[in-house]
Design a protein around this motif. Sequence first.
Motif, PDB file in Angstrom:
ATOM      1  N   VAL A 105       0.838  -1.207   0.000  1.00 26.70           N
ATOM      2  CA  VAL A 105       0.000   0.000   0.000  1.00 26.70           C
ATOM      3  C   VAL A 105       0.871   1.254   0.000  1.00 26.70           C
ATOM      4  O   VAL A 105       0.564   2.224  -0.694  1.00 26.70           O
ATOM      5  CB  VAL A 105      -0.989  -0.011   1.192  1.00 26.70           C
ATOM      6  CG1 VAL A 105      -1.698   1.323   1.335  1.00 26.70           C
ATOM      7  CG2 VAL A 105      -2.006  -1.127   1.021  1.00 26.70           C
ATOM      8  N   ARG A 106       1.976   1.228   0.750  1.00 22.96           N
ATOM      9  CA  ARG A 106       2.899   2.380   0.729  1.00 22.96           C
ATOM     10  C   ARG A 106       3.424   2.633  -0.689  1.00 22.96           C
ATOM     11  O   ARG A 106       3.517   3.764  -1.145  1.00 22.96           O
ATOM     12  CB  ARG A 106       4.082   2.126   1.662  1.00 22.96           C
ATOM     13  CG  ARG A 106       3.792   2.469   3.075  1.00 22.96           C
ATOM     14  CD  ARG A 106       5.075   2.636   3.896  1.00 22.96           C
ATOM     15  NE  ARG A 106       4.715   2.971   5.264  1.00 22.96           N
ATOM     16  CZ  ARG A 106       5.014   2.234   6.318  1.00 22.96           C
ATOM     17  NH1 ARG A 106       5.706   1.134   6.181  1.00 22.96           N
ATOM     18  NH2 ARG A 106       4.631   2.602   7.515  1.00 22.96           N
ATOM     19  N   ALA A 107       3.780   1.558  -1.378  1.00 22.63           N
ATOM     20  CA  ALA A 107       4.288   1.682  -2.751  1.00 22.63           C
ATOM     21  C   ALA A 107       3.212   2.248  -3.679  1.00 22.63           C
ATOM     22  O   ALA A 107       3.505   3.089  -4.538  1.00 22.63           O
ATOM     23  CB  ALA A 107       4.766   0.326  -3.257  1.00 22.63           C
ATOM     24  N   ILE A 108       1.977   1.810  -3.505  1.00 25.67           N
ATOM     25  CA  ILE A 108       0.884   2.302  -4.350  1.00 25.67           C
ATOM     26  C   ILE A 108       0.600   3.769  -4.061  1.00 25.67           C
ATOM     27  O   ILE A 108       0.360   4.555  -4.986  1.00 25.67           O
ATOM     28  CB  ILE A 108      -0.379   1.429  -4.144  1.00 25.67           C
ATOM     29  CG1 ILE A 108      -0.121   0.031  -4.717  1.00 25.67           C
ATOM     30  CG2 ILE A 108      -1.598   2.058  -4.801  1.00 25.67           C
ATOM     31  CD1 ILE A 108      -1.151  -1.008  -4.337  1.00 25.67           C
ATOM     32  N   ILE A 109       0.668   4.169  -2.789  1.00 25.98           N
ATOM     33  CA  ILE A 109       0.465   5.580  -2.438  1.00 25.98           C
ATOM     34  C   ILE A 109       1.556   6.434  -3.075  1.00 25.98           C
ATOM     35  O   ILE A 109       1.287   7.495  -3.639  1.00 25.98           O
ATOM     36  CB  ILE A 109       0.429   5.763  -0.899  1.00 25.98           C
ATOM     37  CG1 ILE A 109      -0.866   5.164  -0.346  1.00 25.98           C
ATOM     38  CG2 ILE A 109       0.557   7.237  -0.513  1.00 25.98           C
ATOM     39  CD1 ILE A 109      -0.939   5.111   1.172  1.00 25.98           C
ATOM     40  N   ALA A 110       2.800   5.958  -3.025  1.00 26.74           N
ATOM     41  CA  ALA A 110       3.907   6.692  -3.650  1.00 26.74           C
ATOM     42  C   ALA A 110       3.717   6.756  -5.165  1.00 26.74           C
ATOM     43  O   ALA A 110       3.960   7.796  -5.787  1.00 26.74           O
ATOM     44  CB  ALA A 110       5.232   6.021  -3.307  1.00 26.74           C
ATOM     45  N   GLU A 111       3.265   5.663  -5.757  1.00 29.54           N
ATOM     46  CA  GLU A 111       3.060   5.585  -7.209  1.00 29.54           C
ATOM     47  C   GLU A 111       1.964   6.546  -7.667  1.00 29.54           C
ATOM     48  O   GLU A 111       2.103   7.203  -8.690  1.00 29.54           O
ATOM     49  CB  GLU A 111       2.666   4.148  -7.553  1.00 29.54           C
ATOM     50  CG  GLU A 111       2.302   3.895  -8.996  1.00 29.54           C
ATOM     51  CD  GLU A 111       1.782   2.473  -9.180  1.00 29.54           C
ATOM     52  OE1 GLU A 111       0.766   2.333  -9.877  1.00 29.54           O
ATOM     53  OE2 GLU A 111       2.374   1.536  -8.622  1.00 29.54           O
ATOM     54  N   THR A 112       0.889   6.642  -6.894  1.00 26.53           N
ATOM     55  CA  THR A 112      -0.220   7.524  -7.285  1.00 26.53           C
ATOM     56  C   THR A 112       0.006   8.963  -6.852  1.00 26.53           C
ATOM     57  O   THR A 112      -0.676   9.861  -7.349  1.00 26.53           O
ATOM     58  CB  THR A 112      -1.559   7.038  -6.669  1.00 26.53           C
ATOM     59  OG1 THR A 112      -1.432   6.993  -5.255  1.00 26.53           O
ATOM     60  CG2 THR A 112      -1.956   5.691  -7.216  1.00 26.53           C
TER      61      THR A 112
END
Length: 149
Positions: A105-112
Amino acid sequence: MSLEKEISQGIMDAMKAKQTVRLTTLRNVKKYIIEAKTATGGIAELPDADVLKIISKLAKQGSDSADIYTRQNRPDLAAEEAAQVAVLEEFLPKRMSEAELTEAVRAIIAETGASSMKEMGKVMGVASKQLAGRADGKDISAKVKELLA
């Protein structure tokens, strides 16, 4: 081999081995796959991601039913549902641990590029697709809220 073909093969194997619970469960999955294929215009083969969604949904329903039967003191029905869920879980990817979910989820937040709760919908859209079958939607939502707050 695609997931749809694996299920068809599993049906044949269950018939030969006379495994009634497995056979009933896989036939039910096959029914939902056929319904999904006809609903989308009669495609030849359903993508694995869609098949995973079907299996995941059926496993969740079975787990919920088993919990209800247990609360209603019906261990016979709860055991039957649990056996069907066990068959379905053979086809699902391994569930993510709490730490793996947090990292994903941290990676997805950074990606978006999301930075506030206002952008939760954008994060949830990506997270739901990427983590389908490996984490429950409720768990994903809770983690996104926790990390964006």
